[in-house]
Every structure is written in structure tokens, then in C-alpha cells.
Design a protein around this motif. Sequence first.
Motif, PDB file in Angstrom:
ATOM      1  N   ALA A 118       0.817  -1.218   0.000  1.00  0.00           N
ATOM      2  CA  ALA A 118       0.000   0.000   0.000  1.00  0.00           C
ATOM      3  C   ALA A 118       0.849   1.265   0.000  1.00  0.00           C
ATOM      4  CB  ALA A 118      -0.914   0.003   1.228  1.00  0.00           C
ATOM      5  N   HIS A 119       2.192   1.116  -0.007  1.00  0.00           N
ATOM      6  CA  HIS A 119       3.107   2.262   0.042  1.00  0.00           C
ATOM      7  C   HIS A 119       2.818   3.132   1.260  1.00  0.00           C
ATOM      8  CE1 HIS A 119       4.459   1.210  -3.989  1.00  0.00           C
ATOM      9  NE2 HIS A 119       3.194   1.164  -4.376  1.00  0.00           N
ATOM     10  N   GLY A 120       2.580   2.474   2.392  1.00  0.00           N
ATOM     11  CA  GLY A 120       2.285   3.190   3.624  1.00  0.00           C
ATOM     12  C   GLY A 120       3.524   3.344   4.488  1.00  0.00           C
ATOM     13  N   LYS A 121       3.317   3.803   5.731  1.00  0.00           N
ATOM     14  CA  LYS A 121       4.405   4.051   6.674  1.00  0.00           C
ATOM     15  C   LYS A 121       4.127   3.315   7.983  1.00  0.00           C
ATOM     16  CE  LYS A 121       5.606   8.698   5.001  1.00  0.00           C
ATOM     17  NZ  LYS A 121       7.028   8.408   4.691  1.00  0.00           N
ATOM     18  N   LEU A 122       5.213   2.924   8.620  1.00  0.00           N
ATOM     19  CA  LEU A 122       5.145   2.289   9.938  1.00  0.00           C
ATOM     20  C   LEU A 122       6.180   2.933  10.856  1.00  0.00           C
ATOM     21  CD1 LEU A 122       4.941  -1.548   9.125  1.00  0.00           C
ATOM     22  CD2 LEU A 122       3.132  -0.155  10.124  1.00  0.00           C
ATOM     23  N   ALA A 123       5.895   2.884  12.140  1.00  0.00           N
ATOM     24  CA  ALA A 123       6.869   3.310  13.147  1.00  0.00           C
ATOM     25  C   ALA A 123       7.024   2.208  14.183  1.00  0.00           C
ATOM     26  CB  ALA A 123       6.423   4.610  13.822  1.00  0.00           C
ATOM     27  N   VAL A 124       8.264   1.907  14.527  1.00  0.00           N
ATOM     28  CA  VAL A 124       8.581   0.936  15.562  1.00  0.00           C
ATOM     29  C   VAL A 124       9.172   1.690  16.738  1.00  0.00           C
ATOM     30  CG1 VAL A 124       9.879  -1.125  16.162  1.00  0.00           C
ATOM     31  CG2 VAL A 124       9.031  -0.827  13.843  1.00  0.00           C
ATOM     32  N   MET A 125       8.562   1.527  17.913  1.00  0.00           N
ATOM     33  CA  MET A 125       9.023   2.222  19.118  1.00  0.00           C
ATOM     34  C   MET A 125       9.517   1.201  20.137  1.00  0.00           C
ATOM     35  SD  MET A 125       6.142   5.096  19.864  1.00  0.00           S
ATOM     36  CE  MET A 125       5.635   6.274  18.603  1.00  0.00           C
ATOM     37  N   PHE A 126      10.746   1.364  20.571  1.00  0.00           N
ATOM     38  CA  PHE A 126      11.281   0.599  21.691  1.00  0.00           C
ATOM     39  C   PHE A 126      11.168   1.451  22.947  1.00  0.00           C
ATOM     40  CE2 PHE A 126      14.094  -2.746  19.540  1.00  0.00           C
ATOM     41  CZ  PHE A 126      13.278  -3.759  19.994  1.00  0.00           C
ATOM     42  N   LEU A 127      10.600   0.880  24.016  1.00  0.00           N
ATOM     43  CA  LEU A 127      10.452   1.582  25.286  1.00  0.00           C
ATOM     44  C   LEU A 127      11.205   0.813  26.366  1.00  0.00           C
ATOM     45  CD1 LEU A 127       7.591   1.942  23.626  1.00  0.00           C
ATOM     46  CD2 LEU A 127       6.868   3.010  25.734  1.00  0.00           C
ATOM     47  N   ASP A 128      11.913   1.538  27.199  1.00  0.00           N
ATOM     48  CA  ASP A 128      12.623   0.940  28.324  1.00  0.00           C
ATOM     49  C   ASP A 128      12.324   1.773  29.559  1.00  0.00           C
ATOM     50  OD1 ASP A 128      15.056  -1.105  28.816  1.00  0.00           O
ATOM     51  OD2 ASP A 128      15.260   0.649  30.099  1.00  0.00           O
ATOM     52  N   VAL A 129      11.848   1.102  30.627  1.00  0.00           N
ATOM     53  CA  VAL A 129      11.504   1.813  31.857  1.00  0.00           C
ATOM     54  C   VAL A 129      12.795   2.225  32.558  1.00  0.00           C
ATOM     55  CG1 VAL A 129      10.257   1.698  34.032  1.00  0.00           C
ATOM     56  CG2 VAL A 129       9.395   0.470  32.043  1.00  0.00           C
ATOM     57  N   ASP A 130      12.923   3.495  32.855  1.00  0.00           N
ATOM     58  CA  ASP A 130      14.152   4.015  33.450  1.00  0.00           C
ATOM     59  C   ASP A 130      14.305   3.538  34.893  1.00  0.00           C
ATOM     60  OD1 ASP A 130      14.650   5.360  31.099  1.00  0.00           O
ATOM     61  OD2 ASP A 130      13.645   7.193  31.766  1.00  0.00           O
TER      62      ASP A 130
END
Length: 763
Positions: A318-330
Motif C-alpha cells: 500500500a506504500h504506507g508508513k510504519l513506526a517501531v518504538m522501543f520503550l525501556d523503563v528508566d
Amino acid sequence: MDWLGLHFLTSMPAHGGMMLHGTHNPVLIVLAYVVACAASFATLSIAERVGHVDRVNARLRWRALGSLCLAVGIWAMHFISMLSFQAPLDMHYDLAVTIASLAIALVSGMVAMEALGHPRLRVSQYLVASVCIGLGIIAMHYLGMSAMRSSATQYYEPWRFAGSIVVAIASSLTALVLAIRLRKGSGTRHQLLKYGASLVLGAGIVATHFMGMWALQLRVPDDMPMEMHATGNSLQLSLTIALIVLLIIAGSISAALADKKLQAKERDLARVNALLSQLDQARASLQQVAHYDALTNLINRRGFNQIFAERLTEQKQAHGKLAVMFLDVDHFKRINDSLGHDAGDELLKVIADRIRGATRANDVVARFGGDEFCILIELENVEEARHMAHRVMAKMKDPIALNGRRMVMSTSIGISLFPEDGETCDELLKHADLALYQSKGNGRNTLHFFNESLKTRASMELHLEEQLRHALTEGQGLQLYYQPIVDLRTGHVAKLEALVRWQHPTQGLLTPDRFITIAETNGLIADLDNWVLRRACQDLAQLCDNGFENLVIAVNCSALNLAREELVQEMDSALKEAGVAPQRLELEVTENALMGNISNTVLLLNEIRKLGVALSIDDFGTGYSSLAYLKRLPLDTVKIDRSFIIDIPKSPQDMEIVQAIIVMAHTLRLKVVTEGVETPAQLEFLSEYGCDFVQGYLFSRPVPLETLKPLVQQLNQRQPSQLWPSTHLLEAVEMTVGQPITEEGLRETEHPRPDRFRSRPQR
């Protein structure tokens, strides 16, 4: 005597006559026994079917069929046995009475099947049922005998008559017990037991009949002519009845066996269906376990990777966009260490709920393990990912009630974008992780997007890690530099701090900030510390040979290495191999490293003290600074961190802190070393307030061993009053280190010191 229409012979009749005793055809007796056995086997088989059928209608049908088989079998046995009776009389049988005897047999069969229909019988029920069945059989038998028509009168001997009743009841009781006992079971042994039981029951039924025949007495008048009649009709009739009855019984047995096989197949099918159902449930459970995190009920790494691959394929088409978020609890480890892992698990549940609350329904939230989470979102532009990250960070800052405490957590976030930062799942995840690493390195509680410089730095660090491993293995490239520590009482060099350097083949001389973290991250720090320890002991032995017998070398120990039990053995081995007295070695550890696990640390430090090695706490004042802990530790020296010295004398607050540390250390009978001394004013302040030792660029930079000897000799020629650098001393130091020095350059305000890295000890 007459009873119930039967004549009982108590004495010879008064009016005379002759008593006859008949004989029996052995062929027909055997045939009657075969019919009785067949009826018994059919009854046992049908009773087994009744016990295994669950449907009410089916049970009624089987009970009816069992009643019929038992009734016609017993009745046929009786009738064939009657036909086998031979006497010199003209005999025939009344059809109506014969049919009536069959009806009684049917009633007895129904009573028997009713009893067999119960899953379990009490003793009283066994007795009542067997009496009823036995009396029914006796009634059928004697009614059938009364159907015999001839010129003779039938009399019965009372005791034999009573015996036939007992035999009938005993046979019925035996049949009930065997039928109920044999309802369950399978296999060859079970089938053989049924055959044996059928033979026994058949014998009991035949015995009942012939017991009654034995009680029979025929009286004929004296003038009655006697003649034997042909037995051909009796044999033919018996065979016909036997054939018909055996066909009925055979059909019933076949039906029972077929139903048994069918029911076995149904049970097997039901078992297979149950197993399939269990397999489906197990598969669903395994799917849950394999793709979901048990603690937070979020999908795990495996499930995330599967969904990620599907979403990535869709967005490519679909020629779309994705975002991958890594979260780490401080600083999540602090929760586990202080409140326990159960509290940490509860906190992770709350955090997972808050992350889900900050995301949209179509977003994918996963827990990868520990305190690491990942979010996958579809977006139109980059700002959507930024807004999402800010929403998550805002949610995290809401106070959390845990174990009676209210705490505020923060999170570091790294973000990579498709298609800008990668085309595959692995690339995007790796780049998001690099961005997260940057967020954590820049103070935490922030977010960073991936950029190519992060990838370049990661590649360089990987290359450095490989080269550092090679340098440790081959023993090439690593060097020790030494910085003098001056005794303020004598003005002479009392100690040397060993600081590691790496002569990189292409990047030149590297300071610890370039490779210490790489060593810690990749499990090389223990080998690096051990190399520094052994080289320092060897250099100390060489210094002793050159006339510096009183110098002490201070060696830094990383927090990770301090947790190793092998450290004591390694220190002892290094000292013995170099031939150096343990009192000439001092181990420096950072304050935060000491407080990591205070109980184990105290035990380990006591073992080191037993060797004779002195102990120093480095960077004092930057960590916990707890007097309660400090007095428990077997220390010799406290080293004040450079951060408290750099602004003296401009900062009265720092001056008061340093003065307080000196007084506290002396109260605990500890020596004080102040590092980072770079100006005469700082030196004068420390001397005035009783500092024991000083170290810093005011006296010398860290220098290699070959340059160290003339430098120490030059410094040791001064008196305490000559500690403040003169022009002559500055020229001597310039000649020693090979470069010009100015008083302004002593502070190196333009470039941070290369000997510290994130509060790590100097190497």
C-alpha cells in the motif's frame, strides 16, 4: 394330596393301579442342553449391552430382546426335554397350556432383564429377583408338564418337587450374579468366562427341568394296554423347535456383538473427538503461551514478529508508513532491588496498562521481556510517532501506588520508521534499539529517532569490541599510564594510580571512555581488570628494583568485577607472580559499586584485606555517601571526587563539603586523597584543612612507565613548602611529559579529562 391342581404322592393310591417310569432320548437331552446354553450366552451378551447403553429407548429394546431370548430358550429346552420323554403311552400336548407356559417364561425373562438393568444390586434385591425368576421357571415347567395329555395320572413326589424349586432359584441367583459380573470386561479371557458361565447356567436350567421330571410319577389303570410309540415325530418336532429358537438366539447374539463393535467404534470415535478437542485446547494454550506474555497479557516477541511481518508486507503493497518504538523503563532495576520482584511484576502490569491506554486500537503493543516494550503503529507522517511517544511518556509520569508508596516512573524511547530507516523487520527493530540506546545515554526520559550516525557508531563499537578482544587475547596494544599521588606532609610521591590506555592500530592512543563501556557490555571487563592488575604488579616490581621501594600502586576495580568471587584469587596470584608485597597494592572501587550489594561486598573486601591489600573508595560524594554503610566497610582511604574541587575557591559550598568529608574521614581513621587538583589555590585550601594526599594535573598528567621514573625523582626532590609550582618545576615537568605547560593549561577547561567515563574509575 392336591396343591395348586398338582397331585402329590404321599402314599400308594387306595384304588390300585400301576406306576410307570419313562425314559429319555439322549439325543434330545443333549439338544435341550445346547439350547439352554445358547440362551444363557445370549442373555449374558444382551445383559452386557444393557449395561453399556446410555439411551433409554435402546436399553428398553435390549431388555425386551433379552427377555425374549431367555424365555424362548428356557421354554424350548423344557419342551424339547418333554419330547425326549418316552413312556408306553399314547401322549400328546395341549397347545393352549403350552402357549401359556411360554407366556410365563416371558414374564420370568422380563423380571430377569429388569434386574439386570440396574447398575448394581443389593443382596436383598439379588434374593428377591432370583426367587421371582426361579418360581417363574418352576411355574412354566410344571404348567408345561401339565400340558401332557395321556391315560396316566400325574403325581409328584413332594421332596423332589421342593428340590426342583430350590434348584430353579439357585440357578436364577447364579445367572444374575454371573450376568452382572460379566457385564464389564473385554478380551479373550472375558469371552472364555462368558462361555464357561453359559455352560454352567445351561446345566442349571436343564437340572431344574430334570429335577421336576424326577419328581413325576405316572399312574395308569391295571387294564390299560401298554405299547411304545414311534419317536420319529418327537425328534423332528424337537429339531424344528431347536432350529427356530437357535436362529432367534443367534440373531440376538449377532445383534449384541455387532452393537458391541459399533459401540466400541463410537467410543473410539468419541475418544478421538475428545483427544482432538484437547489438542485444539492445547494448541490454543500453546498459541497463547508462545505468542503472549503471561504477566501483562501483551503479545511477546514471537507474536510481535509475526504481526510485524504481516503489517510490513501490507504497508509495502500500500506504500504506507510504519513506526517501531522501543520503550525501556528508566531505573526499573531499583524497584526489583528495593521492593522485590513481586512489586516489580505489579509495576510492569500497571505500565503495560498505561501504554495500552496511550495507544490506539489498531496499534500493536508487545512486551519483549524485563522492562522492555515495543509499539508498532501505522502512520501518515513522522509527527504521529512523536505525538504517540509523548502520550506514552506523559502517561508514565502519573503517580503509581505500589506497596504503600507513590512513585513516578519515566521511560526512554527509540523510534525507527519504515521505509526511511529500513525495509525489513530486523533492520527496523535493530535501528529502534539503537535509537533507544541513544535516549538512555542522553539522560533517559527522552525520545530519539534513528539516524545513520547511530548505525555508524554501532558499527564502530562492534569493530572496537572485536579489536579489544584481540588485544586482550594477544596482549598487544594495551598500556598502563601512571599519575602520581603526592603526600602533603612530605611533598613526595607516595602512590601511583594505574590508568589503562589502548594504542589502537589506526585510531591512535585511546582513553578509557572509548572502550570501557564496550568491555563491560561484552563481558570483557573481568579480563581487562585482570590484565591491568597483573601489569601493575609487574611494573611495581620493576620500580622496586629501581629504588622506589616505598611506592604504592592504586588499581581501579569495576563494579562488575567486584561481584566476582574469583577476584581475591586473581589478586593473590598476581602479587605472588610479580613478587610484590600485598601492602604495596591498593584497590580502588567506586562508591556506587560498593553499595550495589553491601552484604556480599563487605565479605569480599574483608577477604581482600586479609591478603594485606589496602582499599580505597573512589569518587566519594557522588553516590550514596552513607555513613552507616561507610563505617561497615574495611577501607583505608577516601578519595574525594574531582567535581567538588574544580570550583574551589569560587564555590564556598564545595569548600564546606570537602572540609566536611575530610573531617568525617579522619574521624573514621581514614586517609583522604583529593583528585583533580589543578591550581595552587586548590592545593593551598586542601593543605590548610588537613587533606593527606593530592592528585592532579598541577603535578603531572598520567605518563607511561618509562617517563614516570625521572618525573617521580624530580617531584621527590622538593620540600613540602615547595609544593606550589615554580617556573623551575614547570620547566622540569615540561621536559618530562614532552610538551609545554601553562598555569591556565593545567586546568584543561577546554577538554574534559579523558580518565573518567560516566563516573567510572580511572583506568
